[in-house]
Design a protein around this motif. Structure first.
Motif, PDB file in Angstrom:
ATOM      1  N   ILE A  22     -10.557  34.088   3.005  1.00  0.00           N
ATOM      2  CA  ILE A  22     -11.340  33.751   1.810  1.00  0.00           C
ATOM      3  C   ILE A  22     -10.426  33.442   0.622  1.00  0.00           C
ATOM      4  CG2 ILE A  22     -12.868  34.809   0.081  1.00  0.00           C
ATOM      5  CD1 ILE A  22     -14.318  36.213   2.432  1.00  0.00           C
ATOM      6  N   ALA A  40      -0.620  35.745  -4.150  1.00  0.00           N
ATOM      7  CA  ALA A  40      -0.017  37.078  -4.274  1.00  0.00           C
ATOM      8  C   ALA A  40      -0.504  37.977  -3.140  1.00  0.00           C
ATOM      9  CB  ALA A  40      -0.389  37.681  -5.630  1.00  0.00           C
ATOM     10  N   ARG A  42       1.138  40.616   0.538  1.00  0.00           N
ATOM     11  CA  ARG A  42       2.289  41.386   1.045  1.00  0.00           C
ATOM     12  C   ARG A  42       3.171  40.552   1.968  1.00  0.00           C
ATOM     13  NH1 ARG A  42      -1.427  45.914   3.567  1.00  0.00           N
ATOM     14  NH2 ARG A  42      -2.231  43.922   4.323  1.00  0.00           N
ATOM     15  N   ASN A  43       2.567  39.801   2.860  1.00  0.00           N
ATOM     16  CA  ASN A  43       3.300  39.077   3.897  1.00  0.00           C
ATOM     17  C   ASN A  43       3.891  37.781   3.321  1.00  0.00           C
ATOM     18  OD1 ASN A  43       4.030  37.426   6.074  1.00  0.00           O
ATOM     19  ND2 ASN A  43       2.483  38.327   7.415  1.00  0.00           N
ATOM     20  N   VAL A  66       3.186  41.026  -3.470  1.00  0.00           N
ATOM     21  CA  VAL A  66       2.596  42.141  -4.206  1.00  0.00           C
ATOM     22  C   VAL A  66       1.930  43.121  -3.252  1.00  0.00           C
ATOM     23  CG1 VAL A  66       0.268  41.167  -4.619  1.00  0.00           C
ATOM     24  CG2 VAL A  66       1.243  42.750  -6.274  1.00  0.00           C
ATOM     25  N   GLN A  69      -1.994  48.021  -4.550  1.00  0.00           N
ATOM     26  CA  GLN A  69      -2.280  49.420  -4.885  1.00  0.00           C
ATOM     27  C   GLN A  69      -1.109  50.088  -5.611  1.00  0.00           C
ATOM     28  OE1 GLN A  69      -2.380  51.976  -1.313  1.00  0.00           O
ATOM     29  NE2 GLN A  69      -1.608  50.211  -0.194  1.00  0.00           N
ATOM     30  N   GLY A  96      -8.088  42.697   0.268  1.00  0.00           N
ATOM     31  CA  GLY A  96      -8.960  43.755   0.759  1.00  0.00           C
ATOM     32  C   GLY A  96      -8.723  44.058   2.220  1.00  0.00           C
ATOM     33  N   ILE A  97      -9.055  45.287   2.586  1.00  0.00           N
ATOM     34  CA  ILE A  97      -8.944  45.707   3.980  1.00  0.00           C
ATOM     35  C   ILE A  97     -10.171  46.540   4.348  1.00  0.00           C
ATOM     36  CG2 ILE A  97      -6.406  45.809   3.935  1.00  0.00           C
ATOM     37  CD1 ILE A  97      -6.944  48.998   4.056  1.00  0.00           C
ATOM     38  N   ILE A 144     -13.922  40.188  -5.735  1.00  0.00           N
ATOM     39  CA  ILE A 144     -14.589  39.892  -4.468  1.00  0.00           C
ATOM     40  C   ILE A 144     -15.228  41.167  -3.926  1.00  0.00           C
ATOM     41  CG2 ILE A 144     -14.353  38.959  -2.144  1.00  0.00           C
ATOM     42  CD1 ILE A 144     -13.901  36.878  -4.411  1.00  0.00           C
ATOM     43  N   PRO A 189     -19.328  37.768  -0.855  1.00  0.00           N
ATOM     44  CA  PRO A 189     -19.408  36.889   0.319  1.00  0.00           C
ATOM     45  C   PRO A 189     -20.298  37.509   1.394  1.00  0.00           C
ATOM     46  CG  PRO A 189     -17.105  37.349  -0.295  1.00  0.00           C
ATOM     47  CD  PRO A 189     -17.977  38.328  -1.030  1.00  0.00           C
ATOM     48  N   GLY A 190     -20.974  36.631   2.109  1.00  0.00           N
ATOM     49  CA  GLY A 190     -21.718  37.092   3.286  1.00  0.00           C
ATOM     50  C   GLY A 190     -20.758  37.251   4.455  1.00  0.00           C
ATOM     51  N   ILE A 192     -18.216  35.866   6.753  1.00  0.00           N
ATOM     52  CA  ILE A 192     -17.301  34.718   6.704  1.00  0.00           C
ATOM     53  C   ILE A 192     -16.287  34.848   7.844  1.00  0.00           C
ATOM     54  CG2 ILE A 192     -15.762  33.379   5.204  1.00  0.00           C
ATOM     55  CD1 ILE A 192     -18.548  33.876   3.915  1.00  0.00           C
ATOM     56  N   ASP A 195      -9.732  36.618   9.536  1.00  0.00           N
ATOM     57  CA  ASP A 195      -9.063  37.652  10.354  1.00  0.00           C
ATOM     58  C   ASP A 195      -9.820  38.981  10.273  1.00  0.00           C
ATOM     59  OD1 ASP A 195      -7.186  35.807  10.925  1.00  0.00           O
ATOM     60  OD2 ASP A 195      -5.576  36.685   9.711  1.00  0.00           O
ATOM     61  N   THR A 197     -12.944  39.611  10.079  1.00  0.00           N
ATOM     62  CA  THR A 197     -14.164  39.692  10.899  1.00  0.00           C
ATOM     63  C   THR A 197     -13.925  39.220  12.335  1.00  0.00           C
ATOM     64  OG1 THR A 197     -14.797  37.533  10.000  1.00  0.00           O
ATOM     65  CG2 THR A 197     -15.801  39.474   8.982  1.00  0.00           C
TER      66      THR A 197
HETATM   67  P1  NDP Z   1      -8.199  38.585   5.460  1.00  0.00           P
HETATM   68  O1  NDP Z   1      -7.785  39.776   6.225  1.00  0.00           O
HETATM   69  O2  NDP Z   1      -8.025  37.243   6.032  1.00  0.00           O
HETATM   70  O3  NDP Z   1      -7.539  38.595   4.022  1.00  0.00           O
HETATM   71  C1  NDP Z   1      -7.168  39.762   3.351  1.00  0.00           C
HETATM   72  C2  NDP Z   1      -6.078  39.377   2.395  1.00  0.00           C
HETATM   73  O4  NDP Z   1      -5.725  40.487   1.598  1.00  0.00           O
HETATM   74  C3  NDP Z   1      -4.829  38.925   3.114  1.00  0.00           C
HETATM   75  O5  NDP Z   1      -4.383  37.772   2.479  1.00  0.00           O
HETATM   76  C4  NDP Z   1      -3.839  40.070   2.926  1.00  0.00           C
HETATM   77  O6  NDP Z   1      -2.532  39.537   2.870  1.00  0.00           O
HETATM   78  C5  NDP Z   1      -4.319  40.618   1.578  1.00  0.00           C
HETATM   79  N1  NDP Z   1      -4.014  42.036   1.399  1.00  0.00           N
HETATM   80  C6  NDP Z   1      -4.473  43.081   2.122  1.00  0.00           C
HETATM   81  N2  NDP Z   1      -3.985  44.237   1.663  1.00  0.00           N
HETATM   82  C7  NDP Z   1      -3.208  43.927   0.602  1.00  0.00           C
HETATM   83  C8  NDP Z   1      -2.432  44.689  -0.297  1.00  0.00           C
HETATM   84  N3  NDP Z   1      -2.356  46.012  -0.183  1.00  0.00           N
HETATM   85  N4  NDP Z   1      -1.763  44.054  -1.280  1.00  0.00           N
HETATM   86  C9  NDP Z   1      -1.823  42.717  -1.385  1.00  0.00           C
HETATM   87  N5  NDP Z   1      -2.549  41.929  -0.578  1.00  0.00           N
HETATM   88  C10 NDP Z   1      -3.228  42.530   0.418  1.00  0.00           C
HETATM   89  O7  NDP Z   1      -9.745  38.849   5.157  1.00  0.00           O
HETATM   90  P2  NDP Z   1     -10.827  38.060   4.307  1.00  0.00           P
HETATM   91  O8  NDP Z   1     -10.323  36.765   3.869  1.00  0.00           O
HETATM   92  O9  NDP Z   1     -12.054  38.146   5.078  1.00  0.00           O
HETATM   93  O10 NDP Z   1     -10.979  39.045   3.070  1.00  0.00           O
HETATM   94  C11 NDP Z   1     -10.722  38.672   1.737  1.00  0.00           C
HETATM   95  C12 NDP Z   1     -11.646  39.464   0.821  1.00  0.00           C
HETATM   96  O11 NDP Z   1     -12.988  39.118   1.100  1.00  0.00           O
HETATM   97  C13 NDP Z   1     -11.538  40.977   1.040  1.00  0.00           C
HETATM   98  O12 NDP Z   1     -11.659  41.634  -0.204  1.00  0.00           O
HETATM   99  C14 NDP Z   1     -12.756  41.278   1.900  1.00  0.00           C
HETATM  100  O13 NDP Z   1     -13.192  42.589   1.743  1.00  0.00           O
HETATM  101  C15 NDP Z   1     -13.753  40.284   1.321  1.00  0.00           C
HETATM  102  N6  NDP Z   1     -14.892  39.984   2.166  1.00  0.00           N
HETATM  103  C16 NDP Z   1     -14.756  39.407   3.399  1.00  0.00           C
HETATM  104  C17 NDP Z   1     -15.885  39.098   4.146  1.00  0.00           C
HETATM  105  C18 NDP Z   1     -15.825  38.414   5.465  1.00  0.00           C
HETATM  106  O14 NDP Z   1     -16.880  38.271   6.115  1.00  0.00           O
HETATM  107  N7  NDP Z   1     -14.679  37.966   5.938  1.00  0.00           N
HETATM  108  C19 NDP Z   1     -17.230  39.429   3.651  1.00  0.00           C
HETATM  109  C20 NDP Z   1     -17.233  40.044   2.371  1.00  0.00           C
HETATM  110  C21 NDP Z   1     -16.110  40.301   1.656  1.00  0.00           C
HETATM  111  P3  NDP Z   1      -1.225  40.368   3.326  1.00  0.00           P
HETATM  112  O15 NDP Z   1      -1.569  41.034   4.620  1.00  0.00           O
HETATM  113  O16 NDP Z   1      -0.155  39.359   3.415  1.00  0.00           O
HETATM  114  O17 NDP Z   1      -1.004  41.344   2.221  1.00  0.00           O
END
Ligand code: NDP
Length: 254
Positions: A22, A40, A42-43, A66, A69, A96-97, A144, A189-190, A192, A195, A197
């Motif tokens: 997203i 921004a 981690r990876n 970055v 947390q 988010g995780i 988000i 988001p609904g 989506i 990775d 999901t």
């Molecule tokens: P992804 O796992 O694809 O993306 C998560 C992203 O967050 C990655 O780019 C990861 O990058 C980054 N991230 C995770 N932990 C950290 C950290 N501690 N510091 C910095 N970056 C971090 O999942 P989504 O794209 O699905 O999720 C994106 C957002 O959307 C999240 O907040 C999720 O909760 C929300 N969301 C997703 C839904 C879905 O259906 N997919 C529905 C509703 C909400 P890296 O590992 O490199 O740090």
């Protein structure tokens, strides 16, 4: 309506977790509307790939590492973004995780990990960027959330609690910073395809049950979030603050 309402030329957007899913969908949308993007996450390798994909499309982006947390890491990232671009106008708190487990089985560490990243991370990034937005005459923060900002879920209680809290953080920051011309809104988001999901694909019955509950009868793609993000990042939404906007194919209306 003039298209300049949605023009982000000259703006700088920090998208946490912008290196995939997203976040990258939103980053691409903001960049196409004219913003320079800070990816921004981690990876670093994944972030560089995302930047290259944006640059290939003629868009402007920079990768910064970055850990959202971690206060020091957030401060460092914001400092580097300011060094590179001079100002930050848009922040998307997207990192988010989730940890999947019945609530009775969560360790405190697992619980805190989700809260620290999803909730504390959004707070820390917002707090760090606030004075720079204020000094620049205003800004846009997009948090988000999730469908679990509205509904509970038995196996992701910590995630749901964090995303519910993200909504109240959104409203509180919106009120606190309204006079400084900083608008703070949330996108929910609904379902989506990302990775996060991907594991649901291994559970075809569950996946089908979710799809059957979505009025538009399909899962969303990261690009589906771009239009709403551009709206909330642009002057088109200058009198919109503290709202939570589902982008979900009608899921929350059902
Ligand atoms: P992804 O796992 O694809 O993306 C998560 C992203 O967050 C990655 O780019 C990861 O990058 C980054 N991230 C995770 N932990 C950290 C950290 N501690 N510091 C910095 N970056 C971090 O999942 P989504 O794209 O699905 O999720 C994106 C957002 O959307 C999240 O907040 C999720 O909760 C929300 N969301 C997703 C839904 C879905 O259906 N997919 C529905 C509703 C909400 P890296 O590992 O490199 O740090």
């Amino acid at each position: 309506m003039s298209t300049t309402l949605f023009d982000l030329s000259g703006k700088v957007a920090v998208v946490t977790g912008g290196n995939g899913g997203i976040g990258l969908g939103i980053a691409t949308g903001l960049a196409r509307a004219g913003a320079a993007i800070v990816i921004a996450a981690r990876n670093a390798e994944k972030s560089e790939l995302a930047v290259r994909s944006l640059e290939k499309a003629g868009l402007r982006a920079l990768a910064l590492t970055v850990e959202v947390q971690d206060e020091t890491s957030v401060r460092d990232m914001v400092g580097k973004a300011l060094q590179a671009f001079g100002h930050i106008d848009i922040l998307v708190n997207n990192a988010g995780i989730s940890v999947v487990s019945m609530p009775q089985n969560y360790s405190l560490d697992e619980w805190q990990q989700v809260m620290n990243i999803n909730l504390n991370g959004s707070f820390l990034c917002s707090r760090e960027i606030y004075p720079h937005m204020k000094a620049g005459g205003g800004g846009k923060i997009i948090n988000i959330g999730s469908m679990t900002s509205l509904f509970g879920h038995p196996v992701i209680a910590s995630y749901a609690a964090s995303k519910g809290a993200v909504v109240q953080l959104t409203k509180s920051l919106a009120i606190a910073w309204a006079r400084e011309n900083i608008q703070v809104n949330a996108i929910l988001p609904g379902w989506i395809e990302t990775d996060l999901t991907a594991m649901i694909k291994q559970m075809p019955d569950y996946q089908a049950a979710i799809t059957a509950r979505i009025p538009q009868e399909r899962w969303g793609q990261p690009a589906d979030l771009a239009g709403t993000a551009v709206f909330l990042a642009s002057s088109a939404s200058d009198y919109v603050t503290g709202i939570v906007l589902p982008v979900d194919g009608g899921y929350a209306a059902m």
